[in-house]
Design a protein around this motif. Structure first.
Motif, short mmCIF file in Angstrom:
data_model
loop_
_atom_site.label_atom_id
_atom_site.label_comp_id
_atom_site.label_asym_id
_atom_site.label_seq_id
_atom_site.Cartn_x
_atom_site.Cartn_y
_atom_site.Cartn_z
N ASN A 22 0.80 -1.24 0.00
CA ASN A 22 0.00 0.00 0.00
C ASN A 22 0.82 1.28 0.00
O ASN A 22 0.26 2.37 -0.17
N LEU A 23 2.15 1.21 0.20
CA LEU A 23 2.95 2.42 0.36
C LEU A 23 3.48 2.93 -0.98
O LEU A 23 4.08 2.19 -1.74
N THR A 24 3.25 4.21 -1.25
CA THR A 24 3.80 4.88 -2.42
C THR A 24 5.09 5.60 -2.01
O THR A 24 5.14 6.26 -0.97
N ALA A 79 -3.86 14.14 -2.05
CA ALA A 79 -5.04 13.63 -2.77
C ALA A 79 -4.99 12.13 -2.99
O ALA A 79 -6.00 11.52 -3.34
N HIS A 80 -3.81 11.54 -2.78
CA HIS A 80 -3.64 10.11 -3.03
C HIS A 80 -4.36 9.27 -1.98
O HIS A 80 -4.36 9.60 -0.79
N ASP A 81 -4.97 8.19 -2.41
CA ASP A 81 -5.70 7.31 -1.50
C ASP A 81 -4.75 6.27 -0.92
O ASP A 81 -4.55 5.20 -1.49
N GLY A 82 -4.16 6.60 0.23
CA GLY A 82 -3.23 5.68 0.87
C GLY A 82 -1.99 6.39 1.36
O GLY A 82 -1.78 7.58 1.11
N PRO A 83 -1.10 5.67 2.05
CA PRO A 83 0.08 6.28 2.64
C PRO A 83 1.18 6.53 1.62
O PRO A 83 1.31 5.81 0.63
N THR A 84 1.98 7.56 1.89
CA THR A 84 3.11 7.88 1.02
C THR A 84 4.35 8.16 1.86
O THR A 84 4.26 8.55 3.03
N TYR A 85 5.50 7.97 1.21
CA TYR A 85 6.80 8.31 1.81
C TYR A 85 7.58 9.11 0.77
O TYR A 85 7.82 8.64 -0.34
N MET A 86 7.94 10.35 1.10
CA MET A 86 8.71 11.18 0.18
C MET A 86 10.03 11.57 0.83
O MET A 86 10.07 12.04 1.97
N ARG A 87 11.12 11.37 0.09
CA ARG A 87 12.45 11.79 0.53
C ARG A 87 12.59 13.28 0.23
O ARG A 87 12.52 13.68 -0.93
N THR A 117 6.37 18.46 -15.70
CA THR A 117 5.32 18.49 -14.69
C THR A 117 5.36 17.18 -13.92
O THR A 117 5.38 16.10 -14.52
N PHE A 118 5.37 17.27 -12.60
CA PHE A 118 5.33 16.06 -11.77
C PHE A 118 3.97 15.40 -11.86
O PHE A 118 2.94 16.06 -11.74
N GLU A 119 3.97 14.09 -12.07
CA GLU A 119 2.76 13.28 -12.00
C GLU A 119 3.06 12.06 -11.14
O GLU A 119 3.96 11.29 -11.46
N LEU A 120 2.32 11.90 -10.07
CA LEU A 120 2.54 10.78 -9.18
C LEU A 120 2.42 9.47 -9.95
O LEU A 120 1.44 9.23 -10.66
N GLY A 121 3.45 8.62 -9.83
CA GLY A 121 3.45 7.34 -10.50
C GLY A 121 3.99 7.34 -11.91
O GLY A 121 4.02 6.29 -12.56
N LYS A 122 4.46 8.50 -12.40
CA LYS A 122 4.91 8.60 -13.79
C LYS A 122 6.39 8.98 -13.88
O LYS A 122 6.87 9.84 -13.15
N PRO A 158 10.62 9.86 -10.58
CA PRO A 158 10.40 10.39 -9.23
C PRO A 158 9.60 9.47 -8.34
O PRO A 158 9.69 9.57 -7.11
N THR A 159 8.79 8.59 -8.92
CA THR A 159 8.02 7.63 -8.13
C THR A 159 8.65 6.26 -8.27
O THR A 159 8.68 5.69 -9.36
N LEU A 160 9.16 5.73 -7.16
CA LEU A 160 9.83 4.44 -7.18
C LEU A 160 8.88 3.28 -6.91
O LEU A 160 9.16 2.14 -7.27
N LYS A 161 7.78 3.58 -6.25
CA LYS A 161 6.73 2.58 -6.06
C LYS A 161 5.40 3.29 -6.02
O LYS A 161 5.20 4.17 -5.17
N PRO A 162 4.47 2.97 -6.94
CA PRO A 162 4.62 2.02 -8.04
C PRO A 162 5.55 2.56 -9.14
O PRO A 162 5.58 3.77 -9.39
#
Length: 336
Positions: free
Chosen positions: A153-155, A174-182, A198-203, A245-249
């Motif tokens: 479940n962790l992004t 806005a993301h549904d679930g927990p996140t960890y950002m360095r 432009t940053f896009e989560l998961g892209k 920028p997003t390592l998981k997923p």
């Protein structure tokens, strides 16, 4: 704590320096803190929590601007995550901040069972990732991504610069679930706004095209990959940079597309080469049944020395100059 023998030429930062910007760079001061204030002013559910490190994780910006939306938990990382979980269960959107080493090594069980198992909207925004301090293993989170990639479940997000951080904050909320950002703190360079990014989560995003070499980078290594690509261009080597920028997923579709071309490929990460970007891509290729050589550029599988950051970056092969040397050496080996 071991120390590096330092020559006067290399002493350009003190051991604890967490600001990696050069004097001539465009920067934004405390981008995380200001992005959180902007978001909190729009959404009353947004809160900030600190484990006695607000000043050193840039959450002091939120604390000073909106003190009623800030909680000082003290030097108790397990309590920090437990409190964040409780607030999320009540409908708030907490951003909890400490150093990466403390969030991952000391409070793993609380992040896993209190937050990730319940899939709560808790956002861990953690400073001093990888080699961004010279204080040695007690503060260098060189294995945090490896620790966390197996958590369901962790992004996981590793931003390159202030642009990434500013644009990531509302998307994490806005993301549904927990996140960890360095998090990069202090005076953080602005790099990616020069590349129509432009940053896009998961892209993942192709920042720069090139036909001979592909640098797949994440975090602060994207800035160094871009600098290396410019230097390699002067040496006649056409080099592309793919920022992840997003390592998981992991954005496997984009990475597969870029790996489909016949180029020398290196991964570049501010993390041990075990369990991070390189391992994630290698795992993908094995699952695909694809045989492809990829050279990892990252921190070694060892506890790092203490010392000045420029000295350490050179020593461990993650500076721009060392990245250029690595690419040119691989090119010579190919031509031999």
């Amino acid at each position: 704590m071991s120390t590096v023998n330092q020559s006067p030429k290399r002493l350009t930062s003190d051991a604890m320096s967490a600001s990696l910007a050069r004097a001539d760079q465009r920067v934004t001061a405390a981008p995380l803190g200001h992005a959180l204030v902007a978001l909190a002013e729009q959404d009353e559910r947004v809160l900030g929590l600190s484990a006695d490190l607000a000043k050193y994780t840039d959450l002091h910006i939120l604390r000073d601007a909106l003190p009623e939306r800030f909680y000082q938990i003290g030097m108790a990382e397990q309590a920090l995550l437990g409190a964040a979980a409780g607030l999320a269960m009540e409908g708030f959107i907490p951003f909890a901040s400490t150093y990466s080493v403390f969030a991952t090594r000391r409070a793993y069980d609380f992040l896993c069972l209190d937050i990730a198992e319940a899939n709560l909207n808790v956002n861990m925004v953690c400073a001093l990732p990888g080699l961004t301090t010279g204080y040695g293993p007690s503060h260098q989170a060189t294995e945090d991504i490896a620790i966390l990639r197996g958590m369901p479940n962790l992004t996981i997000v590793d931003p390159a610069d202030a642009v990434d951080i500013e644009q990531a904050v509302p998307q994490l909320a806005a993301h549904d679930g927990p996140t960890y950002m360095r998090v990069l703190r202090g005076k953080v360079p602005r790099v990616l706004d020069e590349y129509d990014y432009t940053f896009e989560l998961g892209k993942a995003k192709l920042i720069r095209g090139g036909g001979e070499v592909l640098l797949i980078s994440t975090g602060l290594m994207t800035e160094r990959a871009l600098e290396a690509a410019a230097a390699l261009e002067e040496a006649g080597v056409d080099t592309a940079v793919l920022h992840v920028p997003t390592l998981k997923p992991l954005d496997e579709e984009t990475i597969r597309r870029e790996l489909g071309r016949d180029r020398l490929v290196l991964t570049c990460e501010n993390h041990t080469i075990i369990g991070g970007l390189f391992d994630a891509i290698a795992h993908m290729l094995v699952r695909d049944g694809t045989v492809r050589r990829i050279t990892p550029v990252g921190l070694p599988d060892e506890f790092l020395d203490a010392g000045a950051l420029p000295t350490l970056a050179d020593r461990y092969g993650v500076s721009t100059d060392k990245l250029v040397e690595r690419v040119l050496g691989l090119r010579r080996s190919q031509d031999a």
